[in-house]
Design a protein around this motif. Structure first.
Motif, PDB file in Angstrom:
ATOM      1  N   SER A   9       9.819   2.058   5.861  1.00 28.94           N
ATOM      2  CA  SER A   9       8.604   2.191   5.058  1.00 28.94           C
ATOM      3  C   SER A   9       7.826   0.888   5.073  1.00 28.94           C
ATOM      4  O   SER A   9       8.394  -0.189   4.950  1.00 28.94           O
ATOM      5  CB  SER A   9       8.979   2.536   3.613  1.00 28.94           C
ATOM      6  N   LYS A  10       6.536   1.007   5.246  1.00 30.85           N
ATOM      7  CA  LYS A  10       5.687  -0.185   5.253  1.00 30.85           C
ATOM      8  C   LYS A  10       4.474   0.077   4.389  1.00 30.85           C
ATOM      9  O   LYS A  10       4.070   1.230   4.213  1.00 30.85           O
ATOM     10  CB  LYS A  10       5.239  -0.502   6.683  1.00 30.85           C
ATOM     11  N   LEU A  11       3.928  -0.993   3.869  1.00 31.65           N
ATOM     12  CA  LEU A  11       2.733  -0.855   3.046  1.00 31.65           C
ATOM     13  C   LEU A  11       1.542  -0.581   3.949  1.00 31.65           C
ATOM     14  O   LEU A  11       1.273  -1.336   4.885  1.00 31.65           O
ATOM     15  CB  LEU A  11       2.509  -2.138   2.239  1.00 31.65           C
ATOM     16  N   ASP A  12       0.883   0.513   3.682  1.00 34.33           N
ATOM     17  CA  ASP A  12      -0.290   0.854   4.473  1.00 34.33           C
ATOM     18  C   ASP A  12      -1.496   0.233   3.782  1.00 34.33           C
ATOM     19  O   ASP A  12      -2.060   0.802   2.856  1.00 34.33           O
ATOM     20  CB  ASP A  12      -0.426   2.378   4.550  1.00 34.33           C
ATOM     21  N   LYS A  14      -4.505  -0.364   4.616  1.00 37.27           N
ATOM     22  CA  LYS A  14      -5.875  -0.032   4.998  1.00 37.27           C
ATOM     23  C   LYS A  14      -6.691   0.470   3.799  1.00 37.27           C
ATOM     24  O   LYS A  14      -7.809   0.047   3.574  1.00 37.27           O
ATOM     25  CB  LYS A  14      -5.860   1.030   6.096  1.00 37.27           C
ATOM     26  N   PHE A  16      -6.142  -0.132   0.656  1.00 36.55           N
ATOM     27  CA  PHE A  16      -6.396  -1.209  -0.297  1.00 36.55           C
ATOM     28  C   PHE A  16      -7.582  -2.061   0.158  1.00 36.55           C
ATOM     29  O   PHE A  16      -8.404  -2.476  -0.641  1.00 36.55           O
ATOM     30  CB  PHE A  16      -5.159  -2.099  -0.426  1.00 36.55           C
ATOM     31  N   LYS A  17      -7.594  -2.322   1.467  1.00 33.88           N
ATOM     32  CA  LYS A  17      -8.702  -3.136   1.991  1.00 33.88           C
ATOM     33  C   LYS A  17     -10.035  -2.425   1.772  1.00 33.88           C
ATOM     34  O   LYS A  17     -11.029  -3.035   1.416  1.00 33.88           O
ATOM     35  CB  LYS A  17      -8.491  -3.414   3.483  1.00 33.88           C
TER      36      LYS A  17
END
Lengths: 515, 201
Positions: A9-12, A14, A16-17
């Motif tokens: 799992s990774k923080l997506d 995009k 948030f940006k």
């Protein structure tokens, strides 16, 4: 529902940006908007402050009036007493940094409980100390003190003031008050001296200024808008805020008035402006207060007297009841009966009687219910027992009479048989009779020299017409019609008849073995 | 031309579209890493119901999902596809799942109340809470959990099937999966420095 194990799992980032960019854009847009409408926003802020000031003044005035009314209702409004109490509140407000919005209702509450201005002032001071020490609100503490003064000491326990349940139960309010005064001495003053306290005091000053400004605004606006009351004025301000044009016209007048108020030199010349503490003594009550205190003391003394009388009467009643209980024969009898051997239902009845005697409602309800249940159970048992049918006679279908009749017939047959055998034997001559030996009734039997291994009579030998001499019919079959019955009983009956026949000598003893 | 792809989702999408061979290789490696866990987890499913009362019947009589070993086994598996973005903004690159309801019950029963079942209130209690036991038997929950056997702790939570298999694997599959994902991404970016990408058919 599913259980998942997510791997890698990774923080997506995009999303948030994107959100960040959108917020930045929005900020820029808002700043531009503010720049463009700065004048309008400034005007709105002033108006908003004006409205808040008017409302603050109105609420403060309302609270002060409510307090004055309470004093009047309690017959404590002597002379300038109302002003004295309000002055006390104002001083407390400045000293402790607690707003008069809280102090006035608290004082009002305490006055209603104590009916005494001095006592209420004492308790309000104590409430402020406790509130500062415990971190509870003044409202909460004053409510608890009010309840405690009226006898509900447990209310103080919930504040966490460090008094045990036993202390709260056994001590009088005066003792508790004394203890609390020691425990929380100087808390409010100490709290006011802290940084937070100083800020609170500044807030109080600000609030008071707002109220003062509000009062000025109200006066000015009342004149300007031809309003009859503050409520009317507030309605007009609300109406004004709905229309920008009207809003700005009114605001022009407000600003002019507000400017004149903010000239601080006016405070010195304005006879209604705040002048400090005045000559009100903080340690000694005014004559009016003393008068009110005297009246309150008198009322309190009368109340204490009434309470004492009531307590004495209650105690006497209690003693009398206890004395009566010693000689109460009814109770003694119930107690004695309970010790005897009794059924459960009787025990419940006795307990119920006991509860009725003691006038113990909870016990009466309990045992009435138990008795009801017991009676219902008894009724159920009776009904069940009534429904049980007696066991049927298992022998009723047995044909005993038939068996007996058959046996009687058998007996009669054997009797006849014995008679026939005897007649036949008697018809023989002496030698023939001698030749028969021990077998008297049987004609034609040869007497073996050696005892036969099988003592049964040969089938060719017997009484009847077809042998040598008088013979009986060979191979006699006797049917015994017994009906349906116990085989053992039938066998025993047959055995009995045969035994009787043997005893009479009409049948050989060993015939039973042959059967 | 240097390629810069923002976001996990977009990276996997880019790999899939512009480097299908890398995508195939990644999926293959993920499959090799995760398949043994799913297989092992399937092995933990008992062939018969742990309780006769939970066993499937010829007729349907209750809402509670009945135990069926075949259904539970078929509900256990893995996927190498990306999951959905969670509310907290995370997205998974592969998932081992136990998706049948009976399987989820077998996996997790007893986790919430430390093996003691839900608090018992009985069938006559009011309210509509599903966090309490309304059975006539106050010990039903505890007995149910007892019969299922102990829970095994893993870094992903406590369980009896996939979580137990995950715990027993001791992170080997996880390491292999992460390595495969990193390798694919690295290769993709390395390739972008030297190759001109064109969308795969």
């Amino acid at each position: 529902m599913a259980i998942d194990i997510n791997i890698g799992s990774k923080l997506d980032g995009k999303g948030f940006k994107q959100a960040d960019t959108a917020i930045t854009k929005l900020n820029k847009g808002t700043k531009n908007l503010a720049r463009n409408f700065g004048l309008a926003l400034g005007t709105a802020a002033i108006l908003s402050f004006g409205k808040a000031s008017v409302k603050a003044f109105a609420e403060d005035d309302k609270a002060a009036t409510a307090l004055g009314t309470t004093l009047k209702n309690l017959n404590l409004a002597y002379g300038s007493n109302i002003g004295t109490v309000n002055g006390f509140i104002s001083r407390l407000e400045l000293q402790t940094g607690v707003l008069d919005d809280e102090l006035r209702p608290a004082m009002d509450r305490l006055l209603r409980a104590t009916g005494d201005v001095t006592k209420s002032q004492e308790l309000l001071g104590l409430a402020l100390d406790i509130a500062a020490g415990t971190g509870k609100s003044l409202t909460q503490v004053s409510q608890s003190l009010q309840k405690a003064y009226l006898g509900q000491n447990q209310a103080l326990g919930r504040l966490g003031v460090g008094l045990s349940k036993a202390e709260l139960t056994s001590s009088s309010f005066e003792e508790i008050q004394q203890r609390l005064s020691v425990l929380f001495a100087g808390q409010a003053t100490a709290a006011a001296d802290t940084y937070a306290g100083s800020l609170n005091r500044l807030a109080v000053a600000g609030n008071n200024a707002k109220e003062t400004i509000g009062k000025g605004l109200v006066d000015a606006l009342t004149v300007a808008s031809n309003s009859t009351s503050t409520d009317d004025l507030i309605k007009k301000i609300d109406a004004a805020s709905a229309s920008i044009a009207n809003f700005l016209r009114e605001t022009g007048k407000f600003i002019a008035i507000t400017k004149s108020i903010f000239k601080f030199e006016l405070f010195a010349t304005d006879p209604t402006a705040f002048k400090g503490m005045g000559n009100i003594s903080t340690s000694k009550s005014s004559q009016d207060t003393q008068k009110a205190d005297a009246a309150a003391k008198k009322a309190a003394a009368a109340q204490i007297k009434a309470t004492n009388t009531l307590t004495k009467s209650t105690k006497e009643n209690l003693k009398l009841t206890k004395a009566k209980a010693i000689f109460d024969l009814q109770k003694i009898q119930i107690e004695a009966a309970l010790k005897g051997k009794i059924s459960e239902e009787e025990r419940i009845r006795l307990k119920l009687m006991q509860a009725i005697e003691d006038e113990n409602i909870s016990q009466i309800e309990k045992y009435t219910k138990m008795l009801d249940d017991a009676q219902k159970n008894t009724e159920k048992l009776v009904s069940t027992l009534a429904g049980i049918k007696p066991l049927d006679d298992v022998f009723k279908n047995w044909n005993f009479m038939g068996v007996k009749e058959q046996l009687a017939s058998l007996q009669s047959y054997f009797n006849g048989f014995a008679g026939s055998a005897a007649s036949a034997f008697n018809a023989l001559n002496q030698q023939q009779q001698a030749a028969l030996g021990g077998y008297k009734p049987f004609v034609g039997a040869s007497i073996p020299s050696v005892a036969p291994t099988n003592p049964s009579m040969p089938s060719s030998v017997g009484l009847g017409t077809s042998g040598t001499g008088n013979q009986l019919p060979a191979g006699v079959t006797i049917n015994v019609n017994t009906g349906i019955g116990d085989p053992n009983a039938i066998a025993e009956a047959i055995d009995d008849v045969l035994t009787q026949a043997i005893n009479r000598g009409t049948i050989r003893n060993n015939i039973l073995n042959a059967i | 031309m240097r390629v810069k792809v923002e976001g996990v989702k977009q990276t996997r999408k880019a790999i899939r579209q512009f480097a299908p061979d890398l995508n195939k290789e990644l999926n293959q490696e993920l499959r090799i890493a995760l398949a043994p866990i799913a297989k092992k987890a399937k092995g933990f499913v008992p062939s018969d119901s742990p309780m006769s009362g939970w066993a499937g019947r010829s007729f349907s009589e209750a809402k509670f999902p009945m135990f069926n070993a075949r259904t539970i086994r078929s509900g256990i598996g893995f996927t190498t596809k990306q999951g959905r973005t969670t509310r907290s903004g995370f997205i998974s690159n592969a998932t081992i799942y136990n998706k049948s309801v009976a399987g989820a019950i077998y996996e997790t029963a007893g986790r919430a109340n430390n093996g003691e079942g839900q608090p018992w209130v009985g069938p006559k209690a009011g309210g509509a809470s599903k966090k309490v036991s309304r059975s006539v038997n106050p010990n039903a929950g505890t007995k149910f959990i007892e019969n299922l056997g102990p829970l095994t702790s893993s870094l992903k939570g406590r369980g009896r099937l996939i979580l137990k298999a995950w715990a027993q694997d001791q992170g080997k599959a996880y390491g292999a999966a992460i390595k495969a994902i990193d390798k694919a991404e690295r290769k993709f970016y390395d390739r972008s420095k030297t190759t001109t990408f064109s969308k795969a058919a």
